[in-house]
Design an enzyme around this catalytic site. Structure first.
Site, PDB file in Angstrom:
ATOM      1  N   CYS A 108       6.786  13.697   3.638  1.00 28.07           N
ATOM      2  CA  CYS A 108       5.737  13.096   4.581  1.00 28.07           C
ATOM      3  C   CYS A 108       6.435  12.617   5.816  1.00 28.07           C
ATOM      4  CB  CYS A 108       4.784  12.025   3.929  1.00 28.07           C
ATOM      5  SG  CYS A 108       3.851  12.729   2.542  1.00 28.07           S
ATOM      6  N   HIS A 245       1.366   8.202   9.680  1.00 25.31           N
ATOM      7  CA  HIS A 245       1.201   9.330   8.925  1.00 25.31           C
ATOM      8  C   HIS A 245       0.015   8.923   7.903  1.00 25.31           C
ATOM      9  CE1 HIS A 245       1.595  11.941   5.469  1.00 25.31           C
ATOM     10  NE2 HIS A 245       2.026  10.968   4.501  1.00 25.31           N
ATOM     11  N   ASN A 275      -3.927  14.227   3.491  1.00 24.79           N
ATOM     12  CA  ASN A 275      -2.446  13.918   3.438  1.00 24.79           C
ATOM     13  C   ASN A 275      -1.993  15.309   3.813  1.00 24.79           C
ATOM     14  OD1 ASN A 275       0.220  13.388   3.420  1.00 24.79           O
ATOM     15  ND2 ASN A 275       0.075  11.992   1.920  1.00 24.79           N
TER      16      ASN A 275
HETATM   17  N1  ACO Z   1     -10.964   9.872  -9.295  1.00 26.88           N
HETATM   18  C1  ACO Z   1     -11.028   8.959 -10.013  1.00 26.88           C
HETATM   19  N2  ACO Z   1     -10.372   8.089 -10.659  1.00 26.88           N
HETATM   20  C2  ACO Z   1      -9.240   8.367 -10.456  1.00 26.88           C
HETATM   21  C3  ACO Z   1      -8.414   9.385  -9.505  1.00 26.88           C
HETATM   22  C4  ACO Z   1      -9.431  10.223  -8.976  1.00 26.88           C
HETATM   23  N3  ACO Z   1      -9.260  10.889  -8.146  1.00 26.88           N
HETATM   24  N4  ACO Z   1      -7.362   9.334  -9.417  1.00 26.88           N
HETATM   25  C5  ACO Z   1      -6.972   8.315 -10.121  1.00 26.88           C
HETATM   26  N5  ACO Z   1      -7.991   7.707 -10.822  1.00 26.88           N
HETATM   27  C6  ACO Z   1      -8.086   6.665 -11.845  1.00 26.88           C
HETATM   28  C7  ACO Z   1      -6.963   6.522 -12.661  1.00 26.88           C
HETATM   29  O1  ACO Z   1      -6.622   7.341 -13.844  1.00 26.88           O
HETATM   30  C8  ACO Z   1      -6.784   5.041 -12.955  1.00 26.88           C
HETATM   31  O2  ACO Z   1      -7.812   5.028 -14.119  1.00 26.88           O
HETATM   32  P1  ACO Z   1      -7.028   3.933 -15.314  1.00 26.88           P
HETATM   33  O3  ACO Z   1      -7.468   2.466 -14.765  1.00 26.88           O
HETATM   34  O4  ACO Z   1      -8.373   4.224 -16.487  1.00 26.88           O
HETATM   35  O5  ACO Z   1      -5.724   4.243 -15.656  1.00 26.88           O
HETATM   36  C9  ACO Z   1      -7.769   4.317 -11.784  1.00 26.88           C
HETATM   37  O6  ACO Z   1      -8.144   5.549 -11.018  1.00 26.88           O
HETATM   38  C10 ACO Z   1      -6.965   3.602 -10.886  1.00 26.88           C
HETATM   39  O7  ACO Z   1      -5.543   4.201 -10.672  1.00 26.88           O
HETATM   40  P2  ACO Z   1      -4.599   3.841  -9.642  1.00 26.88           P
HETATM   41  O8  ACO Z   1      -3.526   4.878  -9.538  1.00 26.88           O
HETATM   42  O9  ACO Z   1      -4.098   2.443  -9.991  1.00 26.88           O
HETATM   43  O10 ACO Z   1      -5.398   3.768  -8.225  1.00 26.88           O
HETATM   44  P3  ACO Z   1      -5.124   3.059  -6.942  1.00 26.88           P
HETATM   45  O11 ACO Z   1      -5.985   2.362  -6.550  1.00 26.88           O
HETATM   46  O12 ACO Z   1      -3.503   2.825  -6.788  1.00 26.88           O
HETATM   47  O13 ACO Z   1      -5.464   4.625  -6.173  1.00 26.88           O
HETATM   48  C11 ACO Z   1      -4.015   6.282  -5.293  1.00 26.88           C
HETATM   49  C12 ACO Z   1      -4.765   5.695  -6.529  1.00 26.88           C
HETATM   50  C13 ACO Z   1      -5.105   6.724  -4.222  1.00 26.88           C
HETATM   51  C14 ACO Z   1      -3.074   7.589  -5.264  1.00 26.88           C
HETATM   52  C15 ACO Z   1      -3.019   5.120  -4.441  1.00 26.88           C
HETATM   53  O14 ACO Z   1      -2.284   4.617  -5.517  1.00 26.88           O
HETATM   54  C16 ACO Z   1      -2.349   5.818  -3.177  1.00 26.88           C
HETATM   55  O15 ACO Z   1      -3.036   6.239  -2.217  1.00 26.88           O
HETATM   56  N6  ACO Z   1      -1.045   5.721  -3.466  1.00 26.88           N
HETATM   57  C17 ACO Z   1      -0.195   6.304  -2.355  1.00 26.88           C
HETATM   58  C18 ACO Z   1       0.381   7.528  -2.804  1.00 26.88           C
HETATM   59  C19 ACO Z   1       0.499   8.264  -1.526  1.00 26.88           C
HETATM   60  O16 ACO Z   1      -0.301   8.205  -0.559  1.00 26.88           O
HETATM   61  N7  ACO Z   1       1.232   9.405  -1.745  1.00 26.88           N
HETATM   62  C20 ACO Z   1       1.430  10.576  -0.629  1.00 26.88           C
HETATM   63  C21 ACO Z   1       2.715  10.544  -0.257  1.00 26.88           C
HETATM   64  S1  ACO Z   1       3.564   9.023   0.160  1.00 26.88           S
HETATM   65  C22 ACO Z   1       2.934   8.815   1.474  1.00 26.88           C
HETATM   66  O17 ACO Z   1       2.410   9.601   2.286  1.00 26.88           O
HETATM   67  C23 ACO Z   1       2.927   7.218   1.789  1.00 26.88           C
END
Ligand code: ACO
Length: 318
Positions: A108, A245, A275
């Site tokens: 990214c 980004h 993304n």
């Molecule tokens: N729909 C519904 N529920 C979901 C989904 C979905 N698509 N995905 C995950 N969940 C659930 C999980 O299973 C979890 O359930 P549990 O508590 O029963 O285990 C719950 O939601 C919470 O999961 P978390 O991973 O803690 O959720 P979070 O609030 O952190 O959001 C996300 C997840 C959106 C991936 C976030 O962590 C994020 O954006 N992280 C950055 C990752 C990123 O952007 N990566 C891209 C490359 S790096 C970059 O570009 C910066």
């Protein structure tokens, strides 16, 4: 920078469509990420096809022919083939036969890395005119059964044309004023693809520990942004636009808040593009330039973080 251009595949995939494939909902995706829809490349449509379309538009905006290019960098983690570099097909199709061309891989952060690389070539005098492209087809490396990742990404490409120009060494100079690049390979397993030619001999699928990536992003992005601001000798209040980004609206907003830049000065496309990895910054730039929001002479802060971990920023006067 002489001009920019972008290309998005025609097919729009909404959150509602994804909710039919995995256990998720439009509300969850919007609330946790800000994403409403993303584009997905057509069957047979390759990363190079997106890169070529974006480049043609960027060259047209720049008002130069491909034969004027000295170098081409394609920032991508989803190349057409293991080799040759996707940039070689871009070079041939554009007819930029004088240009040397190579791919750069920083996930990214790829566009910021490629911009800093091109800037170094231009400053050294090795090149005068460069084409820098971010192009990705992440749809091809997603595990479409993993709701934690498949809802986040999209396909697309964006390109900019750079030309070396003598400046006065002042903050009012146009072009790239400062860049900052960082890597911490100790965190490689937070975001990676579980395949590759030398390990599994397969392409592999994207794997991510989202929560940890999120935590790193907020800290690292603000730090790298502060570094380029300081390096260029300006103040955060001088920044006209953050062109970040586009990973997650909460990361974008958190970083802007830390820098004290209001959200109406932040370019947001994550709602429509998801993304798109290395393509997201140039696509956001194109969106804001073509809608007339970014104007010549304005100061842009680009920042990104991605797998590696890699992160970095560029301060650019448009
Ligand atoms: N729909 C519904 N529920 C979901 C989904 C979905 N698509 N995905 C995950 N969940 C659930 C999980 O299973 C979890 O359930 P549990 O508590 O029963 O285990 C719950 O939601 C919470 O999961 P978390 O991973 O803690 O959720 P979070 O609030 O952190 O959001 C996300 C997840 C959106 C991936 C976030 O962590 C994020 O954006 N992280 C950055 C990752 C990123 O952007 N990566 C891209 C490359 S790096 C970059 O570009 C910066």
């Amino acid at each position: 920078m002489l001009g920019c251009g972008g290309y998005l595949p025609d097919r729009i995939v909404t959150n509602a469509e994804l909710a039919k494939q995995v256990e998720t909902s439009d509300e969850w995706i919007i609330e946790r990420t800000g994403i409403r829809e993303r584009r997905v490349a057509a069957e047979g449509e390759k990363t190079s096809d997106l890169a070529i379309a974006a480049s043609e538009r960027a060259l047209a905006k720049a008002g130069i022919g491909a034969d004027a290019l000295d170098m081409i960098i394609v920032a991508t983690s989803t190349p057409d083939n293991t080799f040759p570099a996707t940039a070689t097909r871009v070079q041939a199709e554009l007819g930029a036969l004088k240009a040397w061309a190579f791919d750069q891989q920083a996930v990214c952060s790829g566009f910021v890395y490629a911009l800093a690389t091109a800037d170094a070539y231009l400053r050294s005098g090795m090149a005068e005119t460069a084409l820098v492209i971010g192009a990705e087809t992440f749809s091809r490396i997603l595990d479409w059964e993993d709701r934690g990742t498949c809802v986040l990404f999209g396909d697309g490409a964006g390109a900019v044309v750079l030309r070396a120009e003598d400046g006065a060494g002042a903050t009012s100079d146009r072009g790239i004023l400062a860049t900052d690049l960082n890597t911490d390979g100790r965190y490689a397993d937070l975001l990676y693809v579980d395949g590759g030619p030398s390990s599994t001999q397969t392409v592999g699928k994207l794997r991510m520990h989202g929560r940890e990536v999120f935590r790193h992003a907020i800290v690292n992005l603000a730090e790298t942004a502060e570094k380029v601001i300081e390096r260029a000798g300006v103040d955060a209040s001088d920044v006209d636009w953050i062109v970040p980004h586009q990973a997650n609206i909460r990361i974008i907003a958190g970083t802007a808040k830390k820098l004290g830049v209001p959200m109406d000065r932040v370019v947001v496309t994550v709602d429509r593009h998801g993304n798109t990895s290395a393509a997201s910054i140039p696509l956001a730039l194109v969106d804001a330039v073509e809608s007339g929001r970014i104007k010549p002479g304005e100061l842009l802060l680009m920042e990104a973080m991605g797998g590696g971990m890699t992160w970095g920023a560029a301060l650019v006067r448009w």
